[in-house]
Design a protein around this motif. Structure first.
Motif, mmCIF file in Angstrom:
data_model
loop_
_atom_site.group_PDB
_atom_site.id
_atom_site.type_symbol
_atom_site.label_atom_id
_atom_site.label_comp_id
_atom_site.label_asym_id
_atom_site.label_seq_id
_atom_site.Cartn_x
_atom_site.Cartn_y
_atom_site.Cartn_z
ATOM 1 N N GLU A 87 -15.545 7.257 2.900
ATOM 2 C CA GLU A 87 -14.514 6.537 2.134
ATOM 3 C C GLU A 87 -13.385 7.489 1.750
ATOM 4 O O GLU A 87 -12.201 7.173 1.916
ATOM 5 C CB GLU A 87 -15.134 5.909 0.878
ATOM 6 N N LEU A 88 -13.768 8.669 1.272
ATOM 7 C CA LEU A 88 -12.748 9.653 0.876
ATOM 8 C C LEU A 88 -11.825 9.978 2.062
ATOM 9 O O LEU A 88 -10.600 9.991 1.937
ATOM 10 C CB LEU A 88 -13.436 10.927 0.375
ATOM 11 N N GLU A 89 -12.446 10.202 3.204
ATOM 12 C CA GLU A 89 -11.689 10.529 4.423
ATOM 13 C C GLU A 89 -10.670 9.430 4.744
ATOM 14 O O GLU A 89 -9.521 9.710 5.047
ATOM 15 C CB GLU A 89 -12.697 10.532 5.568
ATOM 16 N N MET A 90 -11.137 8.179 4.668
ATOM 17 C CA MET A 90 -10.249 7.068 5.024
ATOM 18 C C MET A 90 -9.162 6.857 3.975
ATOM 19 O O MET A 90 -8.007 6.596 4.308
ATOM 20 C CB MET A 90 -11.064 5.798 5.251
ATOM 21 N N TYR A 91 -9.501 7.015 2.688
ATOM 22 C CA TYR A 91 -8.482 6.847 1.633
ATOM 23 C C TYR A 91 -7.379 7.892 1.810
ATOM 24 O O TYR A 91 -6.189 7.573 1.748
ATOM 25 C CB TYR A 91 -9.092 7.033 0.231
ATOM 26 N N VAL A 92 -7.806 9.144 2.022
ATOM 27 C CA VAL A 92 -6.796 10.216 2.080
ATOM 28 C C VAL A 92 -5.962 10.084 3.362
ATOM 29 O O VAL A 92 -4.735 10.232 3.330
ATOM 30 C CB VAL A 92 -7.466 11.612 1.984
ATOM 31 N N ALA A 93 -6.625 9.769 4.475
ATOM 32 C CA ALA A 93 -5.863 9.619 5.732
ATOM 33 C C ALA A 93 -4.864 8.469 5.600
ATOM 34 O O ALA A 93 -3.700 8.597 5.986
ATOM 35 C CB ALA A 93 -6.812 9.366 6.889
ATOM 36 N N ALA A 94 -5.313 7.348 5.022
ATOM 37 C CA ALA A 94 -4.411 6.200 4.876
ATOM 38 C C ALA A 94 -3.244 6.576 3.969
ATOM 39 O O ALA A 94 -2.069 6.305 4.288
ATOM 40 C CB ALA A 94 -5.168 5.013 4.300
ATOM 41 N N ALA A 95 -3.542 7.239 2.850
ATOM 42 C CA ALA A 95 -2.479 7.590 1.902
ATOM 43 C C ALA A 95 -1.467 8.534 2.560
ATOM 44 O O ALA A 95 -0.248 8.350 2.448
ATOM 45 C CB ALA A 95 -3.077 8.243 0.655
ATOM 46 N N LYS A 96 -1.972 9.531 3.274
ATOM 47 C CA LYS A 96 -1.078 10.538 3.857
ATOM 48 C C LYS A 96 -0.239 9.947 4.998
ATOM 49 O O LYS A 96 0.928 10.312 5.171
ATOM 50 C CB LYS A 96 -1.911 11.722 4.353
ATOM 51 N N ALA B 157 0.848 -1.207 0.000
ATOM 52 C CA ALA B 157 0.000 0.000 0.000
ATOM 53 C C ALA B 157 0.880 1.253 0.000
ATOM 54 O O ALA B 157 0.620 2.208 -0.743
ATOM 55 C CB ALA B 157 -0.922 -0.016 1.210
ATOM 56 N N ALA B 158 1.952 1.235 0.819
ATOM 57 C CA ALA B 158 2.827 2.418 0.896
ATOM 58 C C ALA B 158 3.527 2.645 -0.444
ATOM 59 O O ALA B 158 3.678 3.792 -0.888
ATOM 60 C CB ALA B 158 3.844 2.235 2.012
ATOM 61 N N SER C 85 4.388 5.760 -5.208
ATOM 62 C CA SER C 85 4.543 5.759 -6.673
ATOM 63 C C SER C 85 3.573 6.767 -7.300
ATOM 64 O O SER C 85 3.829 7.288 -8.382
ATOM 65 C CB SER C 85 4.313 4.359 -7.250
ATOM 66 N N LEU C 86 2.481 7.058 -6.633
ATOM 67 C CA LEU C 86 1.488 7.976 -7.204
ATOM 68 C C LEU C 86 1.675 9.419 -6.746
ATOM 69 O O LEU C 86 1.486 10.359 -7.511
ATOM 70 C CB LEU C 86 0.069 7.505 -6.832
ATOM 71 N N ILE C 87 2.017 9.626 -5.457
ATOM 72 C CA ILE C 87 2.092 11.018 -4.971
ATOM 73 C C ILE C 87 3.457 11.366 -4.372
ATOM 74 O O ILE C 87 3.615 12.423 -3.754
ATOM 75 C CB ILE C 87 0.964 11.341 -3.950
ATOM 76 N N GLY C 88 4.436 10.474 -4.551
ATOM 77 C CA GLY C 88 5.761 10.764 -4.025
ATOM 78 C C GLY C 88 5.738 10.887 -2.507
ATOM 79 O O GLY C 88 4.840 10.364 -1.849
ATOM 80 N N THR C 89 6.735 11.606 -1.973
ATOM 81 C CA THR C 89 6.810 11.703 -0.510
ATOM 82 C C THR C 89 6.308 13.046 0.007
ATOM 83 O O THR C 89 6.258 13.267 1.210
ATOM 84 C CB THR C 89 8.266 11.496 -0.023
ATOM 85 N N GLN C 90 5.952 13.957 -0.919
ATOM 86 C CA GLN C 90 5.582 15.309 -0.468
ATOM 87 C C GLN C 90 4.221 15.790 -0.975
ATOM 88 O O GLN C 90 3.661 16.729 -0.428
ATOM 89 C CB GLN C 90 6.637 16.341 -0.950
#
Ligand code: HEM
Length: 534
Positions: free
Chosen positions: A487-496, A359-360, A365-370
């Motif tokens: 869902e949006l909240e959880m996707y973004v929190a997980a990604a960040k 997942a990380a 790969s999609l949003i880099g580290t920043q």
């Protein structure tokens, strides 16, 4: 609706009745009772607890401690125990009336596929009493029929579409960044961490309901903010206790201590909401929708879609009291629910480091580290989305599942269930059934990946799953209005979080043992350890 002649023993010969037939199973053989017969079994013969346990109210009390090992918090375990005892369908007293419980996939399909325009769900008595005592209009959970539809229909185009929710993505990135930054710079106890998830969810839902940041993730909170958080918790807790039928004195008197704490919490939330309604009304006077020369049509549409409160204010169908009723139910239903499920998701990622790594990697790969999550990168974040789905399957958000009150006589698992009966769908149990999800106790996000397979079963074959086997947000016209946003909240929190941090759980933790209050809650707060991802 199908009109059928019946010869059911409990009905008079050749009496013509109306009822909904069971949705036929596609691989059903001729001669199967559902395919060929119009002879459903009478409701009276449906299995379920006997003796004193069949009595109204007393029957419900006897289901719980000290008469059994179960409590309202372990309601789902009790239902599962009864399914083991009585089979895929049984009836049991919940308060005055019988409720039916089913874990039969075809019953769930029947209920949803034949649902009316105005689906009926058991109403929230406590909230109803509060609203009636204070002369307030009904909220989404306290009303049915056209009155419910009048509240719900203006919300659907603004909340129920994933594309529209994307307007909140920039703000949601900021909230998630603040959340990550607090995890990076503080050492929190497990109890404090649980509160951090709650603050994150409250900040997120505040954006939708009030169209502004409320500051729950600030280093120091004002007394007013602390009281608002507390009020969300009290309102939800009291609603849960009342729904389990365990606290009925409030029906008699407004002085009852249980009722008073609920009313105080609700009034505090309402007063806060009123402040923001006034603010948004002022903002609309300065910059009304549609009249702004700088607004292109598309820009104006985006303004309407990204400001729920303003859109409701300009909607002539809704007066201010109705808007407040909608906002309050969203705040209460939308905070603890998302907070708990996000924490459980992190737990599952910590327990499955290989999954967490995949997942990380997808995230970086999609949003880099920043960078922030954008609509384009979110569209490609399939593994993270699958992790969220899988976490809600493995650790179902609700103790059992959603409920519908039948609006016509319906055949379920071969029994004729009368109109007006409350049917509770045992979705939690179904989500853990190997017949629906092979190797159900394994955390395998791959089963939700796009090819539509649920992973290999015992024989190595892949199996396409039914959409009705796991319904954490309910389904249909009365499904969760906050689903897309949650869902949006959880996707973004997980990604960040995955972008920056490695999630672990302290080895001293004995493992996740959960109760339901009403959403999934770890018995002991989870001692997460967040370290910088290298
Ligand atoms: C992970 C988070 C969440 C879960 C698991 C969840 C689950 C559910 C479920 C199962 C229902 C009943 C659906 C049905 O009967 O078919 C429901 C209804 C509802 N939810 Fe959620 N929910 C979540 C987040 C939210 C959020 C963020 C909001 C706020 C916008 C929200 C607001 C509501 C409301 C207002 C209803 C009542 C809808 C109606 O009666 O028309 N929920 N939710």
């Amino acid at each position: 609706m199908i009109r059928l002649k019946t010869t059911t023993a409990s009905l008079r010969d050749n009496q013509e009745i109306n009822y909904r037939k069971q949705i036929p199973d596609t691989d059903m053989s001729p001669g199967n009772e559902y395919a060929s017969s119009v002879r459903p079994l009478p409701f009276s013969s449906m299995p379920g607890p006997r003796g004193l346990r069949k009595l109204p109210y007393i029957g419900t009390a006897l289901l719980f401690k000290p008469f059994s090992r179960f409590t309202p918090e372990t309601f789902g375990e009790m239902v599962s125990y009864m399914h083991d005892k009585y089979g895929c369908i049984f009836k049991s007293r919940l308060g005055k009336d019988y409720s039916v419980y089913t874990d039969n996939l075809r019953d769930i399909e029947t209920i949803f596929r034949t649902e009316d325009t105005y689906p009926l769900r058991r109403l929230m008595t406590l909230s109803r009493v509060f609203r009636e005592r204070n002369g307030l209009p009904h909220a989404l959970g306290t009303v049915s029929g056209p009155e419910w539809y009048e509240l719900r229909s203006p919300l659907n185009p603004l909340l129920n579409r994933p594309q529209v929710c994307l307007h909140y993505l920039p703000a949601q990135n900021q909230v998630a960044d603040d959340f990550v930054s607090r995890l990076q710079t503080n050492v929190f106890s497990p109890e404090q961490l649980s509160e951090e998830f709650f603050k994150f969810a409250a900040e997120s839902i505040g954006i939708v309901c009030y169209n502004r940041r409320l500051g729950f993730l600030e280093p120091v909170l004002s007394a007013e903010r602390v009281q608002l958080l507390e009020s969300f918790k009290i309102a939800l807790h009291c609603t849960f206790i009342a729904m389990m039928g365990l606290e009925r004195r409030y029906l008699k008197t407004a002085d009852d201590a249980f009722y008073r704490q609920y009313e105080d919490a609700m009034k505090f939330i309402r007063n806060q909401s009123m402040l923001y309604v006034e603010k948004v009304k002022e903002e609309l006077k300065v910059r009304p929708f549609g009249n702004d020369k700088n607004d292109t049509n598309a820009g104006n549409k985006a303004r309407v879609e990204s400001n729920l409160l303003a859109s409701m204010i300009v909607n002539s169908q809704l007066d201010i009291e109705k808007i407040l009723a909608i906002i309050d139910s969203m705040l209460i239903a939308g905070t603890d629910s998302t907070a708990r499920n996000l924490a459980i998701l992190f737990y599952n990622l910590a327990q499955n480091p290989d999954v967490q790594d995949i997942a990380a990697k997808e995230v970086t790969s999609l949003i880099g580290t920043q960078h922030s999550v954008t609509p384009a990168t979110l569209a490609k974040m399939n593994y993270v989305k699958s992790c969220v789905k899988e976490s809600m399957r493995l650790n179902f958000p609700l103790s059992n599942g959603t409920e519908r009150t039948l609006t016509s006589d319906t055949v379920l698992s071969g029994y004729l269930v009368p109109k007006g009966t409350s049917v509770i769908m045992s979705s939690r149990r179904m989500s853990l059934d190997p017949a629906n999800f092979p190797h159900p106790l394994q955390f395998k996000p791959e089963r939700w990946m796009r090819d539509g397979t649920l992973g290999p079963d015992e024989t190595g074959n892949s199996k396409k799953g039914s959409a009705f086997a796991c319904l954490p947000f309910g389904h249909g016209a009365r499904g969760c209005i906050g689903r897309r946003f949650a869902e949006l909240e959880m996707y973004v929190a997980a990604a960040k979080v995955l972008q920056k941090l490695q999630i672990r759980v302290d080895h001293s933790y004995s493992g996740l043992d959960s109760i339901y209050t009403p959403f999934i809650t770890p018995k002991k707060p989870i001692p997460f350890i967040f370290t910088e991802r290298t």
